[in-house]
Design an enzyme around this catalytic site. Structure first.
Site, PDB file in Angstrom:
ATOM      1  CE  LYS A  81     -11.298  -6.443   5.038  1.00 20.40           C
ATOM      2  NZ  LYS A  81     -10.463  -7.258   5.658  1.00 20.40           N
ATOM      3  NE  ARG A 123      -5.308  -4.034   8.102  1.00 27.33           N
ATOM      4  CZ  ARG A 123      -5.733  -3.628   6.891  1.00 27.33           C
ATOM      5  NH1 ARG A 123      -6.987  -3.517   6.618  1.00 27.33           N
ATOM      6  NH2 ARG A 123      -4.806  -3.143   6.074  1.00 27.33           N
TER       7      ARG A 123
END
Ligand code: 7PJ
Length: 291
Positions: free
Chosen positions: A226, A262
């Site tokens: 991210k 995740r």
């Protein structure tokens, strides 16, 4: 006390025994670059199988990009992307399958095709029918916090107190799930790193993840590749954020924040988590939760 264990298909998740790994299987147009729908389906199935071989405890199949600024796709398009991949994986591996969708119509078909868990990045706040579909199938769900929608969420995220606001949203999400008939034991929660959060909000939430334990449910956290990691690593693009991702994954395991990470890179994340979990476990005798 640890949340009650969860069985998904052939696998049992004993929360507190280690940090489990969810592998990401994207089936979005970028993965169709070399030759149409069929090639995209085959590539996604092959990728999912490789992640399963690498030790993924769960695979998350997604047909709608939710990256900042991305626009929704139709249910028909999402179904065409996701269902053949679920069918293909279901036939070839016993790793439980999660589907990253916000739509009841997609969830219904995905669960019929053998998926075990619906991962809703809107925490049952966008499609009123979605919770009922999950309840009727006896499926599990992951309810994620988001502020705004993927198209607009990064424009001006704002909180009075990000931890309190996320807690309140997740409490309301649990109520929506329970009133549709989903038992508490089939719900996971997610603070939604990067979904309507500034750089500082993301760091603060990760630091204070253990506070989300008051809800009594397992936590799933997605930091993989991210933007905040790219910034911390000096401006690296998503393709060069593996080491930064492992830093975040090991940190949240060490802080006691996450039950499931995740990630895109399953082999590497499993190694990082083996280390962080072992260091953490030697202190408390085998479980991450007070006995
Ligand atoms: C997440 C997700 C996450 C859950 C995405 C990306 C964006 N689902 N789907 N949690 N992120 N539950 O992978 O960068 O953090 S899509």
């Amino acid at each position: 006390m640890a949340p009650a264990a969860l069985t998904l298909g052939a696998r049992r998740f004993e929360w507190g025994s280690r940090t489990y790994v969810m592998g990401v299987v994207n089936v979005t147009p970028d993965s169709f670059s070399d030759g149409g729908r069929h090639a995209g389906t085959d590539a996604a199935i092959a990728h999912g199988l490789a992640l399963a071989e690498s030790g993924a405890d769960l695979l998350d199949v997604g047909g709608e990009s939710t990256r900042p600024g991305s626009l929704p796709v139709s249910a028909d398009e999402e179904l065409a992307r996701v269902i053949p991949v679920i069918e293909g994986l279901r036939a070839r591996t016993d790793v439980p399958l999660s589907v990253d969708t916000t739509k009841a119509a997609v969830a219904r078909e995905a669960l019929k095709a053998g998926a075990h868990l619906i991962n809703d990045i809107t925490g049952f706040s966008s499609d009123a029918g979605l919770s009922r579909v999950v309840a009727e199938a006896g499926a599990a769900c992951c309810l994620m916090h988001i502020q705004g929608t993927p198209a607009t969420m990064q424009q001006a995220p704002r909180y009075d107190d990000v931890v309190e606001d996320v807690l309140a949203f997740l409490e309301a999400a649990i109520l929506r799930a329970e009133s549709a008939g989903i038992p508490r034991g089939r719900i996971l929660l997610d603070p939604g790193i990067g979904f309507g959060k500034t750089f500082e909000h993301n760091l603060f939430l990760l630091r204070r993840l253990p506070e989300l334990r008051v809800l009594g449910l397992p936590l799933l956290v997605g930091t993989s590749r991210k933007g905040f990691l790219g910034r911390l690593a000096g401006g690296k693009p998503a393709s060069e954020r593996l080491a930064a991702t492992l830093g975040s994954v090991a940190s949240m395991a060490a802080l006691g924040g996450a039950d499931v990470a995740r990630v895109h890179d399953v082999t590497e994340a499993r190694d990082a988590l083996a280390v962080a979990d072992a260091i953490r476990r030697c202190e408390d005798g085998g479980t991450f939760y007070a006995r």
